[in-house]
Scaffold this motif. Structure first.
Motif, short mmCIF file in Angstrom:
data_model
loop_
_atom_site.label_atom_id
_atom_site.label_comp_id
_atom_site.label_asym_id
_atom_site.label_seq_id
_atom_site.Cartn_x
_atom_site.Cartn_y
_atom_site.Cartn_z
N TYR A 1 2.40 1.73 -3.47
CA TYR A 1 1.35 2.14 -4.42
C TYR A 1 0.94 3.59 -4.15
O TYR A 1 0.73 4.37 -5.08
N TYR B 1 -7.76 -3.31 -1.56
CA TYR B 1 -6.70 -4.31 -1.82
C TYR B 1 -7.36 -5.62 -2.20
O TYR B 1 -8.08 -6.22 -1.39
N LEU C 1 0.83 -1.20 0.00
CA LEU C 1 0.00 0.00 0.00
C LEU C 1 0.87 1.26 0.00
O LEU C 1 0.55 2.24 -0.68
N LEU D 1 -7.87 3.20 -0.47
CA LEU D 1 -7.44 2.14 -1.37
C LEU D 1 -8.22 0.87 -1.08
O LEU D 1 -8.62 0.62 0.06
N PRO E 1 -3.37 -3.42 -4.90
CA PRO E 1 -4.11 -2.21 -4.53
C PRO E 1 -4.74 -1.52 -5.73
O PRO E 1 -4.24 -1.59 -6.84
#
Length: 337
Positions: free
Chosen positions: A260, A281, A257, A279, A291
């Protein structure tokens, strides 16, 4: 009451340790915490309030914000910039989602560090965000941005999915996103959401996407210039909004995360200050593994509506979804693959 992290305020202040004045643009929440947060750094604050005709309808009668040392009524960019120079303003921050575009234009005119105002939509507009990520080769949720129900229904028919998410195009709008099982539910939710989006953001455009994965996270960040002058993104908070299974936001998902998030911030042109994004996932193949951006906002916090969209059954699940400016009668499609 809006929470303004001290780290977010520090990120928009100049490196100069001397106290100064910071302009907070469109602080429609009269109880916002910016004056107190800046005061902790020895800075005074100036509220920049668009005149009534320039505000979204829902905020035209908003009470004046409290705690600010000065107030400048924005009627035109030249006048506002002149007034802020006279007040010694050397930092500018958006008071909320509705102030991002104007704050970036003011900072640009004052010669202060900030994002390019020509691309302001990337910092708050859900479809603009998705379209940009798709252009740079990052996976995105499939969706459409439009002001017409017929376009949304036609897109849903073309892209069957296990469910859909309908939300205002403008992230940060205090209007619940709605999970819809099918086109009938999309039609039922559309009128109220369309009207509420127009009232709170000034735009009736909505975004319909495939339903994000059930594992959803909110990521708070602060960006500041690094030693080489390039933006340096720091994750200041990571929390799970919805988890499927026993895995908390730690270990490999947290690292994924964070990586990203940095890529998204670069793609959206965030060069300084706070940002919050949500986000999803995926690891079950429903909307792709890894993600996906749900929405991003170049402000310290999301509104409760961004964090807890409604479902027809009345349950609340966190989600928001990101979109570029197009003519009101022309839908914008993205994430076709």
């Amino acid at each position: 009451m809006t929470s303004v992290p001290s780290s977010a305020v520090a990120a928009v202040l100049r490196a100069d340790p001397a106290a100064g004045a910071a302009a907070v643009v469109a602080p429609y929440d009269g109880k916002g915490g910016y004056p107190q947060a800046f005061a902790r750094h020895g800075w005074r604050t100036v509220a920049v309030l668009p005149e009534r005709r320039l505000r979204p309808p829902a905020y035209r009668n908003a009470p004046p914000p409290v705690g600010y040392g000065d107030t400048v009524v924005h009627r035109g960019l030249r006048q506002t910039v002149k007034a802020l120079r006279a007040l010694g303003v050397s930092a500018v921050v958006a008071g909320g989602a509705g102030g991002i575009e104007l704050a970036e234009r003011i900072a640009w005119q004052l010669g202060l560090p900030g994002a390019d105002p020509a691309s302001s939509a990337l910092r708050y507009d859900r479809g603009a965000q998705a379209a940009r990520l798709a252009r740079v080769g990052m996976p995105v949720l499939r969706g459409v941005r439009t002001a017409r129900l017929a376009d949304a229904v036609a897109w849903a028919r073309s892209y069957p999915a296990a469910g859909y998410l309908l939300a205002p195009a403008a992230a940060g709008t205090p209007v619940d996103a709605v999970e819809c099982a099918d086109e009938r539910r999309i039609g039922a939710a559309w009128p109220a959401l369309w009207q509420a989006a127009a009232q709170h953001s000034g735009s009736p455009h909505l975004v319909l996407t495939e339903l994000p994965g059930r594992r959803r996270y909110t990521v708070d960040t602060v960006t500041r210039p690094g030693p080489d002058g390039r933006p340096e993104h720091v994750v200041t908070g990571l929390r799970a909004d919805v988890t499927a299974g026993p895995r908390p936001p730690s270990g490999p998902p947290a690292a994924a995360l964070a990586r990203y998030t940095a890529r998204v911030l670069d793609a959206l042109g965030v060069v300084c200050g706070p940002a919050t994004m949500q986000l999803a996932y995926g690891d079950d193949g429903t909307v792709g593994d890894g993600p996906r951006l749900v929405c991003a906002l170049a402000a310290p916090v999301m509104t409760p509506a961004d964090e807890a969209p409604r479902t027809p059954a009345g349950r609340h699940r966190p989600a928001c979804v990101p979109a570029p400016r197009t003519a009101p009668d022309s839908p914008c499609l993205y994430g076709r693959s």
